[in-house]
Design a protein around this motif. Structure first.
Motif, PDB file in Angstrom:
ATOM      1  N   TRP A 163       0.831  -1.207   0.000  1.00  0.00           N
ATOM      2  CA  TRP A 163       0.000   0.000   0.000  1.00  0.00           C
ATOM      3  C   TRP A 163       0.864   1.254   0.000  1.00  0.00           C
ATOM      4  O   TRP A 163       0.559   2.239  -0.666  1.00  0.00           O
ATOM      5  N   SER A 164       1.947   1.201   0.780  1.00  0.00           N
ATOM      6  CA  SER A 164       2.822   2.372   0.843  1.00  0.00           C
ATOM      7  C   SER A 164       3.486   2.647  -0.501  1.00  0.00           C
ATOM      8  O   SER A 164       3.860   3.773  -0.805  1.00  0.00           O
TER       9      SER A 164
ATOM     10  N   VAL B 217      -1.339  -1.328  -4.080  1.00  0.00           N
ATOM     11  CA  VAL B 217      -2.611  -1.875  -3.636  1.00  0.00           C
ATOM     12  C   VAL B 217      -3.443  -0.736  -3.088  1.00  0.00           C
ATOM     13  O   VAL B 217      -2.946   0.068  -2.309  1.00  0.00           O
ATOM     14  N   SER B 218      -4.672  -0.644  -3.490  1.00  0.00           N
ATOM     15  CA  SER B 218      -5.546   0.421  -2.998  1.00  0.00           C
ATOM     16  C   SER B 218      -5.865   0.197  -1.538  1.00  0.00           C
ATOM     17  O   SER B 218      -5.948  -0.937  -1.073  1.00  0.00           O
ATOM     18  N   ARG B 219      -6.053   1.301  -0.853  1.00  0.00           N
ATOM     19  CA  ARG B 219      -6.285   1.224   0.582  1.00  0.00           C
ATOM     20  C   ARG B 219      -7.685   0.703   0.872  1.00  0.00           C
ATOM     21  O   ARG B 219      -8.627   1.068   0.194  1.00  0.00           O
TER      22      ARG B 219
END
Length: 602
Positions: free
Chosen positions: A559-560, A564-566
């Motif tokens: 995510w960072s 990948v979407s939060r």
């Protein structure tokens, strides 16, 4: 928050009065009937929504678990018939609870009529408890009345639900016309099943010992139809209800029943002689299992809307999941007590061997030590009077002998120290007395206390059965965790969810594969008499939680990087409701004041 006097049908608002408010302490009389519609919305008419269960709903949940506790106190799981008895009775109260809950989620409003209906539903639960003491997997002359009573209670509860739906249909038929057809179908289903239960009242007889299984067909029919019709009928959908919260709370209460079993174990193992290292290990094994069971379930509870079909699957899977928790709890309790008994028998065998070891102690000192060893076991002889007489008879015979030690071990079996026939007789009766004292009994009219070893074989067979069904139930519980993780999509990203569910499936297969050890009794006995058996399931759940933690770390790393979407990280078990800012605006200030005052009155 509103307050009310004890046994009063009048509530008073305690909010501080302002210039524009209605005067404080204005009484609000509970109506005879109450509309389920939200009276404060300026949008199109809708049912009033709640995020949490009401006190009366929680009170009803307690009655279900009280039924379960009563049934557990009068039934022991010592064969496959007892297992099916548990499944049958829990199915009756669970599916009745489900139907009442499906109504309460959408239509329950405080009124005299609703309180009266709730009294009737609680009375049905009490009736279930009274008939549960005679419930078994087969109908016979002694318990046919119990099945007939249950059939009448099931019929009455469904007719009561049909009446409640009719009253609420009268309130919503003008403003929620889209829900009228679905409500008629639900009412028809409850009337149909109510009539079916009444018809089954006439079919119960000893010549048809398994006819009660038809109940489960009716349970499945009414639950599937009611949930399906509700989900696809505008205005009465289950998406915006607190179904997740109710099911989670019931699971928590059932796990709490597991906690009660821990206190039973502590009372039986520790009350007499106090804590020992072994008893501490045994109790901690059960405690860690209970805690990690709670952790494993709530870690994969739904955090957002996940579709109508998934919701229906998730709801119905809770019945077999709850059965796995209940059955594994009973098995875990027996295994923990069996560990304690095996330690005491080991001390007894060491004492009898010590009496005849070189250099041999004085016979009086050896017999006093043997008697003290048996006394320290804190056996409750009120549950084993025949074994008490047999044990005293053996000890009296030993005191009258000039030589208590055997000259040789003629059978090649492990030496008892004292004469083998007396050793077998003493050990067998002490074993039976210990099991009986712990509340683990057998019904075998062909055996007597004079045949102690025959009883020991029966108890060993019982432990082998408990061993098998324990690992089957915990394995199936882990399988349910895998399905729940798939349905609720705990992790962000398809691959993370696939790994989490796949690892749970592997763990389920490993747990169920433990029953293969039952083919080798010596290996099974060593496993069952080692504390690791109580930690097997808890260590498996701990491994699952660690894998989930690792996947969370990897997901956070992805995510960072923006790969990948939060995904929302909330852990609330309450359903996420759609948010529409424009629809939530009040038309004017007076509507807002009226809404606030109405909230205070409720």
């Amino acid at each position: 928050m509103p307050r009310s006097s004890f046994l009063s049908f009048r509530t008073y608002s305690t909010r501080r009065q302002s210039r524009t408010d209605t005067p404080a302490d204005t009484p609000h009389i509970i109506p005879w009937l109450a509309s389920p519609l939200d009276q404060n919305t300026v949008r199109s008419p809708r049912l009033r929504q709640r995020a949490d269960a009401s006190p009366i709903e929680l009170f009803y949940d307690v009655f279900l678990v009280a039924n379960l506790a009563t049934f557990s106190a009068t039934h022991e799981i010592n064969n496959i018939k007892a297992v099916w008895s548990y499944v049958g009775f829990v199915g009756i109260i669970w599916f009745t609870w489900l139907q009442v809950t499906l109504f309460d989620l959408r239509f329950s409003r405080d009124s005299i009529f609703e309180r009266t209906c709730k009294v009737a539903q609680l009375s049905a639960m009490i009736g279930f408890a009274s008939a549960g003491s005679r419930f078994s997997s087969q109908i016979n002359d002694e318990n046919v009345w119990a099945f007939k009573s249950l059939s009448i209670l099931l019929s009455g509860s469904r007719f009561m639900l049909a009446l409640q739906y009719v009253i609420n249909l009268w309130f919503i038929h003008e403003k929620l016309r889209s829900a009228v057809r679905g409500m008629f179908v639900i009412i028809g289903v409850h009337i149909l099943t109510g009539i079916s239960y009444l018809i089954m009242f006439l079919t119960f007889k000893p010549s048809e010992p398994h006819i009660w299984i038809v109940w489960f067909g009716l349970f499945g029919f009414e639950s599937v139809v009611v949930i399906t019709i509700s989900n696809y009928t505008p205005g009465i959908e289950l998406d915006d209800t607190h179904l997740t919260t109710r099911m989670g709370l019931l699971t928590l209460i059932i796990i709490g029943e597991h906690v009660i079993s821990v206190t039973r174990i502590v009372n039986k193992m520790v009350a007499g002689g106090g804590w020992t290292l072994a008893s501490l290990l045994h109790v901690m094994g059960v405690v860690t299992t209970v805690y990690l069971l709670w952790h494993s379930y709530y870690d994969i509870s739904p955090r957002q809307t996940y579709g109508k079909i998934k919701q229906q699957i998730w709801t119905h899977l809770h019945f077999p999941f709850h059965m796995c928790i209940i059955l594994s709890s009973e098995a875990c309790q027996i295994l923990a007590l069996a560990l304690d008994i095996s330690l005491k028998l080991r001390y007894l065998l060491e004492t009898t061997n010590f009496a005849c070891e070189e250099p041999r102690p004085a016979m009086g000192a050896a017999l006093n030590l043997l008697n003290r060893t048996i006394t320290d076991m804190e056996i409750d002889y009120t549950r084993a009077p025949h074994e008490k007489a047999a044990i005293h008879n053996v000890l009296g015979t030993l005191w009258n002998q000039t030589n208590i030690c055997s000259s040789a071990n003629t059978t090649g079996a492990k030496a008892y120290g004292i004469k083998e026939e007396q050793g077998r007789f003493l050990t067998g009766n002490v074993t039976v007395a210990l099991f009986s004292s712990m509340g683990i009994t057998l019904e075998d009219p062909d055996s007597t206390s004079s045949e102690g070893m025959q009883y020991v074989k029966l108890y060993l067979g019982l432990l082998a059965f408990v061993y098998v069904y324990y690992f089957i139930t915990v394995g199936l519980a882990m399988l349910h965790f895998a399905i729940f993780a798939t349905l609720t999509s705990r992790h962000p990203g398809l691959w993370f969810n696939a790994i989490a569910a796949g690892f749970r499936l592997v763990c389920a297969a490993v747990l169920i594969s433990q029953i293969a050890f039952a083919k080798n009794f010596d290996l099974t006995y060593k496993y069952m008499t080692h504390p690791i058996i109580l930690y097997t399931f808890s260590l498996t759940m701990l491994a699952v939680l660690l894998v989930d933690r690792l996947l969370d770390i990897l997901a956070a790393s992805e995510w960072s990087k923006g790969d990948v979407s939060r995904q929302s990280s909330t852990r609330s078990t309450a359903p996420m409701l759609p948010h529409d800012e424009e629809a939530n605006k009040r038309s004017d200030e007076m509507d807002e004041r009226a809404s606030n005052y109405s909230y205070e009155r409720e």
